[in-house]
Design an enzyme around this catalytic site. Structure first.
Site, PDB file in Angstrom:
ATOM      1  CG  ASP A   1     -17.537  -9.443  -6.962  1.00 54.23           C
ATOM      2  OD1 ASP A   1     -19.078  -8.645  -6.843  1.00 54.23           O
ATOM      3  OD2 ASP A   1     -16.473  -9.368  -6.919  1.00 54.23           O
TER       4      ASP A   1
ATOM      5  CD  GLU B   1      -3.081  -0.967   0.484  1.00 56.98           C
ATOM      6  OE1 GLU B   1      -3.350  -0.274  -0.901  1.00 56.98           O
ATOM      7  OE2 GLU B   1      -3.435  -2.231   0.534  1.00 56.98           O
TER       8      GLU B   1
END
Length: 285
Positions: free
Chosen positions: A224, A199
């Site tokens: 999805d 991140e």
């Protein structure tokens, strides 16, 4: 998958070489490492005892060493020091630590899939061509339904999974089949997989463990993701890009889909790469 049941069993260890990428092989190797550490600990204790005044004969020492090795191997197959579980998770998801970060959140509009366990599938796709063969038909159908360029979605799936070689894995070692790095938030009611990811915050990369959605098939994963694009206002610009792959990449980059500031640039690199061109050669888009 065979494994060594005694420390001197060469057949069990040789069997690991037949399918080194399987979850069973990863688990067996991790157990061997766990056993090695326990052997070292037991040897250290024996040595300390001998230094304190023990008078065991050489023959007795040999039998104690054999006993220690067998005990260590047996314990490693029943949790042991816990290193086996840790190494299994690390070996099963090593690629995720160096790839782009997954989206920081999918929002309440993401529709939970059925809570099904992932179906059997290739643990690792060996080449870009194999990856394209496996995922492009489903990606193409989804892209056509949304009016998007399938190559833009293909490039994103390739970036998120390292051309299928890096996928988060479930607790039993099965690949999550999560092609787009979608994290599992509280609204997700399906299976989950854990992996290390990177991140970025303020331009600084930090490695951390994250929980991702896991799917029963590639179709579930792609559908999805397509639903996420269609229903989340956050990705409206990317979803409205039409057949312009560059517009899609710019839109998904600005949306904050990933915290990596170079996310769009990396997508463009894949889109324009010789690897992609070779992988889709002869494929009907």
């Amino acid at each position: 998958m065979a494994s060594a049941n005694t420390y001197s069993d060469p057949n069990g260890l040789a069997a690991l070489k037949k399918d080194p990428n399987s979850p069973q092989a990863l688990r067996a190797v991790a157990q061997q490492v766990d056993a090695l550490f326990m052997q070292m600990m037991l040897k250290s204790m024996r040595d300390a005892s001998a230094a304190a005044g023990g008078s065991d004969s050489n023959e007795m020492g040999m039998y104690q060493d054999m006993f220690d090795k067998q005990i260590a191997l047996t314990l490693s197959q029943h949790k042991g020091l816990g290193l086996g579980d840790l190494l299994t998770r690390q070996l099963g998801a090593t690629g995720s630590a160096t790839g782009p970060s997954a989206p920081s959140g999918t929002g309440p509009t993401a529709r939970p899939a059925a809570a099904t366990a992932p179906a059997a599938s290739p643990a690792v796709m060996q080449s870009a061509s194999e990856f394209v063969d496996q995922v492009l038909p489903t990606i193409r159908s989804a892209a056509q339904a949304m009016g998007l360029d399938p190559l833009a979605l293909l490039a994103q799936a390739a970036l998120e999974t390292g051309w299928g070689k890096r996928m988060a894995r479930t607790a039993d070692g099965s690949p999550s089949l999560n092609l787009f790095g979608i994290k599992a938030d509280d609204a997700w009611g399906g299976a989950r997989a854990t992996a290390n990811t990177v991140e970025y915050s303020g331009g600084v990369a930090t490695q951390r463990q994250a929980v991702f959605r896991a799917y029963g098939s590639i179709e579930e994963s792609v559908n999805d993701f397509a639903n996420l694009l269609k229903t989340s206002p956050r990705y409206a610009r990317a979803a409205a890009a039409g057949s312009d792959a560059q517009a899609y990449i710019a839109g998904i980059g600005r949306s904050g889909y990933a915290t990596d500031p170079e996310y769009a640039s990396k997508l463009n690199d894949i889109l324009q790469s010789s690897t992609l061109r070779e992988a889709i050669k002869g494929v009907n888009l």
